[in-house]
Structures are given as structure tokens and as C-alpha cells.
Design a protein around this motif. Structure first.
Motif, PDB file in Angstrom:
ATOM      1  N   ILE A   1       0.826  -1.213   0.000  1.00  0.00           N
ATOM      2  CA  ILE A   1       0.000   0.000   0.000  1.00  0.00           C
ATOM      3  C   ILE A   1       0.858   1.260   0.000  1.00  0.00           C
ATOM      4  CG2 ILE A   1      -1.760   1.301   1.249  1.00  0.00           C
ATOM      5  CD1 ILE A   1      -2.818  -1.332   2.358  1.00  0.00           C
ATOM      6  N   ILE A   2       1.696   1.406   1.026  1.00  0.00           N
ATOM      7  CA  ILE A   2       2.419   2.658   1.225  1.00  0.00           C
ATOM      8  C   ILE A   2       3.395   2.932   0.082  1.00  0.00           C
ATOM      9  CG2 ILE A   2       3.955   3.932   2.752  1.00  0.00           C
ATOM     10  CD1 ILE A   2       1.130   3.620   3.802  1.00  0.00           C
ATOM     11  N   LEU A   3       4.160   1.926  -0.323  1.00  0.00           N
ATOM     12  CA  LEU A   3       5.167   2.145  -1.359  1.00  0.00           C
ATOM     13  C   LEU A   3       4.544   2.613  -2.669  1.00  0.00           C
ATOM     14  CD1 LEU A   3       7.786  -0.728  -0.891  1.00  0.00           C
ATOM     15  CD2 LEU A   3       7.919   1.653  -0.159  1.00  0.00           C
ATOM     16  N   ARG A   4       3.346   2.173  -2.967  1.00  0.00           N
ATOM     17  CA  ARG A   4       2.687   2.609  -4.202  1.00  0.00           C
ATOM     18  C   ARG A   4       2.221   4.059  -4.102  1.00  0.00           C
ATOM     19  NH1 ARG A   4      -1.128  -2.651  -5.774  1.00  0.00           N
ATOM     20  NH2 ARG A   4       0.561  -4.206  -5.777  1.00  0.00           N
ATOM     21  N   LEU A   5       1.852   4.487  -2.901  1.00  0.00           N
ATOM     22  CA  LEU A   5       1.344   5.837  -2.730  1.00  0.00           C
ATOM     23  C   LEU A   5       2.461   6.880  -2.640  1.00  0.00           C
ATOM     24  CD1 LEU A   5      -1.512   5.145  -0.139  1.00  0.00           C
ATOM     25  CD2 LEU A   5      -1.713   5.451  -2.610  1.00  0.00           C
ATOM     26  N   VAL A   6       3.667   6.433  -2.321  1.00  0.00           N
ATOM     27  CA  VAL A   6       4.784   7.376  -2.165  1.00  0.00           C
ATOM     28  C   VAL A   6       5.793   7.215  -3.294  1.00  0.00           C
ATOM     29  CG1 VAL A   6       4.513   7.476   0.341  1.00  0.00           C
ATOM     30  CG2 VAL A   6       6.045   5.778  -0.663  1.00  0.00           C
ATOM     31  N   ALA A   7       5.334   6.768  -4.451  1.00  0.00           N
ATOM     32  CA  ALA A   7       6.245   6.558  -5.585  1.00  0.00           C
ATOM     33  C   ALA A   7       7.012   7.812  -5.991  1.00  0.00           C
ATOM     34  CB  ALA A   7       5.462   5.995  -6.779  1.00  0.00           C
ATOM     35  N   PRO A   8       6.412   9.018  -5.956  1.00  0.00           N
ATOM     36  CA  PRO A   8       7.193  10.204  -6.360  1.00  0.00           C
ATOM     37  C   PRO A   8       8.434  10.430  -5.513  1.00  0.00           C
ATOM     38  CG  PRO A   8       4.852  10.699  -6.400  1.00  0.00           C
ATOM     39  CD  PRO A   8       4.981   9.352  -5.774  1.00  0.00           C
ATOM     40  N   ILE A   9       8.331  10.311  -4.199  1.00  0.00           N
ATOM     41  CA  ILE A   9       9.499  10.556  -3.360  1.00  0.00           C
ATOM     42  C   ILE A   9      10.513   9.431  -3.498  1.00  0.00           C
ATOM     43  CG2 ILE A   9       8.622   9.425  -1.281  1.00  0.00           C
ATOM     44  CD1 ILE A   9      10.637  12.711  -1.504  1.00  0.00           C
ATOM     45  N   LEU A  10      10.068   8.234  -3.798  1.00  0.00           N
ATOM     46  CA  LEU A  10      11.007   7.137  -4.049  1.00  0.00           C
ATOM     47  C   LEU A  10      11.844   7.436  -5.293  1.00  0.00           C
ATOM     48  CD1 LEU A  10       8.788   3.974  -3.366  1.00  0.00           C
ATOM     49  CD2 LEU A  10      10.272   5.196  -1.782  1.00  0.00           C
ATOM     50  N   ALA A  11      11.175   7.954  -6.328  1.00  0.00           N
ATOM     51  CA  ALA A  11      11.905   8.315  -7.546  1.00  0.00           C
ATOM     52  C   ALA A  11      12.888   9.446  -7.283  1.00  0.00           C
ATOM     53  CB  ALA A  11      10.919   8.700  -8.641  1.00  0.00           C
TER      54      ALA A  11
END
Length: 305
Positions: free
Chosen positions: A215-225
Motif C-alpha cells: 500500500i504505502i510504497l505505491r502511494l509514495v512513488a514520487p518521493i522514491l523516484a
């Protein structure tokens, strides 16, 4: 502008009539000066790039002969990069890619785990841990390169694969300094995700691991990039730590290897050095342009809270 005037303007536009031009003094006072400043800044930023590219096409071997931009155009320097076995440019590029990708992936994973813990869990020392990460980040790895060399030298006696002259050892050193500002940026972005999503998932029986990965990793994809891109670019051009740890030419990275073209006073070749720099800049530039939309969204959303 009143409604009647606005309707008249729309009617003229519909009929193809041109609006009257603003006088030049008024245009320059309102918006024109901004264009001049933008053009000046653009020229100031792009001139070094053009100069390096011109030097890479000049087979003279010195930067002085490249003063006249594109006076000589030759691709000899680009071919020379891959012909001398003493300077294995292809191996340097591959090593840099491996180190950059491994470090960026590891940095994103470690910082995401830390940011999730600080954002979603409440434990003793949480605030102190966040402040400690910021304080530690104030002292870069550059200040500790002597200690890093001694530590890696001692590790080489026990685990040679993790010590000096090892890409894995260099990756471990980079990951050791990965936390800090990166974790704090992710922490701010994680706080923008509503906690009600976590609570709903827990009601359905999901644990922290499942909530984090599904759930969380999909919602925070911009900051991961953003974190992945910044980490990749930072390690791609890092010189000091890599020059301390990597010794053999076949295991060096681009920053360390390219320095050999200009470090010897008897055999300086700035043209080949510039050609290698131009080729090395293609991948980071492509990544930056492809992930540009994530950078703005990731940094601004994470700075709200």
C-alpha cells in the motif's frame, strides 16, 4: 476589465481581429526584463557544457586550443576512449552503473523503512532519532575518508570481498551514509498519506510489512523516484571515497578513471577527458529528464508537513 469589455475582446478574437500591441516600454517594464534575465542565466549555465563538448571534438589535447568553439571537429577522442587497454573506459562505465544502481536501490529501501517507522510508529527516542539523523548528515563522508580507509583496510584482512578494491565495499560505504536528509524527506512525504488507510488495512488483518510493501510504497512513488535519482547522481560523480577504496584500474569508477587522463603532467589529454565526461553525462541527464515530473511533486508534497 468589465464583462462588456471582456465580451468585446472575445468577439474580436472570434472574428480574427488582432489585439493592439503593448508599447515596448510597458512590455519591458512588466515582463520583458524577466526574459532578459532568463536568457542571461541560460547562457551562463550552458556555456561550460558547450565548451566541454567543443573540447571533446578538438583532437589537440589541450583546453587552450579549444578557445575557438568547434574550430576543429573530429571524433578521434571518442574512439580513443575504447582503444587504450590502460584506460578501460567501458569497465569504468559498467562499474559506475553497478555502484550507482545498487546504491540508489539500497538507499531507497533503507530510507523507506526508516521513514515508515518514524511516521507510523510511536516509540521512545523517536524525535531524538530524527534529530540525530539530521545532525549526523551535517558531517559528510569526506571528513572521514581516513577513518574509512583504515576501516576498509582492516576488513580486507578478514573479508576481502568487502574491503579495499571492492565494488561491494564501496557500495556498503555509500549505504552507510545514505540515511539523514533522505529519510527526513521521505518522513515528510509519508506523513501526507492518511493514516486511515493503515487502520482500514489493519482491520482486514494486514500487518506492518504488508501495509508497507503493498500500500504505502505505491502511494509514495514520487518521493522514491526523487531519492533514487539523487542517490544515483550523487554516487555517479563521487570521486574522493571511490579513489580511496578502488585501486585497480579495472575496478575504478568513471570519476576516478577519467582523472587519470589529466593527472599525469607528461601525458595530459583534455580532449579525451572531455569526451569521456560528455558520454558519462548522457545517462544522468536522461534519468533526470525522464523523472523530472516526480522531482517537483515529490519534494513539494514532502515539505508540507
Amino acid at each position: 476589465m468589465t464583462a462588456i469589455d471582456y465580451a468585446a475582446v472575445l468577439e474580436r478574437d472570434r472574428k480574427g481581429a488582432k489585439l493592439p500591441r503593448r508599447p515596448f516600454p510597458k512590455w519591458f517594464r512588466e515582463t520583458g526584463w524577466r526574459h532578459l534575465i532568463g536568457i542571461a542565466v541560460l547562457l551562463f549555465a550552458i556555456f561550460p557544457l558547450v565548451y566541454v563538448f567543443s573540447a571533446s571534438l578538438n583532437p589537440g589535447g589541450t583546453l587552450l586550443t579549444a578557445n575557438a568553439l568547434f574550430s576543429n571537429v573530429s571524433f578521434e577522442s571518442y574512439f580513443a576512449l575504447f582503444q587504450d587497454p590502460n584506460y578501460p573506459y567501458a569497465a569504468w562505465w559498467t562499474n559506475t552503473l553497478i555502484v550507482g544502481l545498487a546504491t540508489s536501490v539500497g538507499t531507497v529501501f533503507l530510507c523507506a523503512l526508516a521513514a515508515y517507522a518514524f511516521s507510523r510508529m510511536r516509540f521512545t527516542g523517536r524525535r531524538f532519532g530524527l534529530l540525530t539523523l539530521l545532525l549526523v548528515q551535517m558531517f559528510p563522508q569526506l571528513l572521514a575518508f581516513v577513518a574509512i580507509f583504515l576501516l576498509m583496510s582492516a576488513i580486507s584482512d578478514v573479508f576481502p570481498a568487502l574491503g579495499l578494491n571492492s565494488l561491494i565495499g564501496l557500495i556498503m560505504v555509500y549505504l552507510g551514509g545514505a540515511l539523514g536528509v533522505n529519510t527526513y524527506l521521505m518522513y515528510g512525504f509519508f506523513n501526507t498519506v492518511p493514516k486511515e488507510i493503515d487502520e482500514a488495512a489493519k482491520i482486514d488483518g494486514a500487518g506492518h510489512a504488508r501495509i508497507f510493501f503493498t500500500i504505502i510504497l505505491r502511494l509514495v512513488a514520487p518521493i522514491l523516484a526523487v531519492i533514487g535519482l539523487l542517490s544515483f547522481i550523487g554516487t555517479f560523480g563521487e570521486f574522493v571515497i571511490a579513489s580511496v577504496i578502488l585501486i585497480d584500474p579495472e575496478k575504478q569508477t568513471l570519476a576516478v578513471g577519467l582523472f587519470q587522463f589529466v593527472s599525469n603532467a607528461q601525458s595530459k589529454n583534455w580532449s579525451v577527458f572531455a569526451a569521456g565526461a560528455v558520454l558519462a553525462a548522457i545517462l544522468p541527464m536522461a534519468l533526470f529528464l525522464s523523472l523530472q515530473r516526480f522531482i517537483v511533486g515529490g519534494l513539494t508534497a514532502g515539505s508540507v508537513k
